[in-house]
Design an enzyme around this catalytic site. Sequence first.
Site, PDB file in Angstrom:
ATOM      1  N   GLY A   1       0.757  -1.200   0.070  1.00  0.00           N
ATOM      2  CA  GLY A   1      -0.075   0.044   0.029  1.00  0.00           C
ATOM      3  C   GLY A   1       0.738   1.117  -0.011  1.00  0.00           C
ATOM      4  N   LYS A   2       0.362   2.314  -0.169  1.00  0.00           N
ATOM      5  CA  LYS A   2       0.994   3.670  -0.186  1.00  0.00           C
ATOM      6  C   LYS A   2       0.037   4.738  -0.128  1.00  0.00           C
ATOM      7  CE  LYS A   2       5.115   5.319  -0.361  1.00  0.00           C
ATOM      8  NZ  LYS A   2       6.413   4.861   0.534  1.00  0.00           N
ATOM      9  N   GLY A   3       0.367   6.002   0.717  1.00  0.00           N
ATOM     10  CA  GLY A   3      -0.600   6.981   0.797  1.00  0.00           C
ATOM     11  C   GLY A   3       0.173   8.359   0.531  1.00  0.00           C
TER      12      GLY A   3
END
Length: 422
Positions: A109-111
């Site tokens: 994931g990445k934000g």
Amino acid sequence: MASAFENAKKQINDSAGFLSKEYPDKSRFKKAIELLKRPQRVLKKKISIRLDSGKTETFQAYRSQHNDARGPFKGGIRFHPNVSEDEIIAFSTWMSIKCAVVGIPYGGGKGGIIVDPSLLSESELERLCKKYAEFLTPYIGPWKDIPAPDVNTGEREMAWMLDSYEKKVGHHAPATFTGKPLELGGSQGRTEATGLGGFYVLASYSEVTRMIPVKTTIAVQGFGNVGYWFAKFATGVGYKAVAISDSSGGIYDSNGLNVEKLSQLKEKYGSFNKIPKTKDHELITNNELLALKVDVLVPAALENAIHERNVKDIKAKVILEMANGPTTPEADAILSSNEVDILPDVLCNAGGVTVSYFEWVQNLNGYSWTKEKVIKELKKIMDSSFEEIYQVVQQKKVSYRKAAYILAIKRIVNAMMLRGRL
Ligand code: NAD
């Protein structure tokens, strides 16, 4: 230059070619690879906060959840003016690969938020973090998606986000975020974990190639959390760091730099280019650092540091990638054809997410490990991951990056197949 996500897809394609013969059902395998080349979900929202002046400002925020076949999504949150949807998706893809490389039970994931946090006051930043966590609340959690710090976010931001999330769900859930302050369930050893993990990779590589630490010269680009700790551990056992830089430039000493002394100078003068020249060391540019004739070059600053235009200047025999994506695929191909060993980011900087995993394990059990235990467990994972990759390098005669991708993609594809997702 191709976009970060284009690069990530190319890396998946390149390694898939090596794996396809292991899968008799070609169309199922092809479908799995196609699924790996897109994220499962991308969340986007414009977040408005009240500024101290009373005005309202709006920021574009993202979270990409790439693939959760091996476990909940996991990855950092970046605050930077250059954040883009493409970059966030690419980083989430690399996180899936990285977690699979070191065998920890997560997907990627990445934000990120398009913001220059240095332009916001502390209370404005707190409001932004809390609103962002509120937006993410339905999609994150200890068994869904576990965010962590990345560029320009740290313990403070994780603490704010955790508080906002817990208020919304109505109970404590520290395992939802990692990289928290120790007082809120953070782990011992997280600060130095990424640099230390990279140092373990260097030590393993030195062993298999019979590189003797005291005879090995190193140049490190970047002297933040990762570059500092990597250089400190490496010089601690005798590797000679002849050059180290920050964004302003580098310091060179052919006899080897004292990392602690350099850290004090950086503290005193603010940036490397303001440190007065002495007879012991000279000032160099970042381009000069990359072109030094050293044994090991360690890009530990930014993505795309080694690219098509400067690759011809590289004289190092080994590149140990501590930053995420520091070598473009074009530069990678040229270096590989020149027989430069590139130890890939998805292995070298995996120490950070590995200790994040230990933090999550401790939180789920309501227990806290000693620093000694964290370091011992980190070494075990880094050493065995290097060994597995090295075996593939030897058997298939491929680069370290390709070997890492082959192992990782196989693990993710197998998990997807076992779940019947194809
Ligand atoms: P940081 O912000 O602490 O340090 C970055 C360093 O790079 C600073 O010294 C800065 O001056 C230098 N720098 C910036 N631009 C530069 C340029 N153009 N040329 C030379 N130096 C430059 O960041 P960090 O946490 O050390 O992360 C560095 C890299 O490692 C990033 O790519 C990050 O994504 C990656 N990474 C970090 C972690 C972690 O645990 N911190 C984990 C995995 C990967």
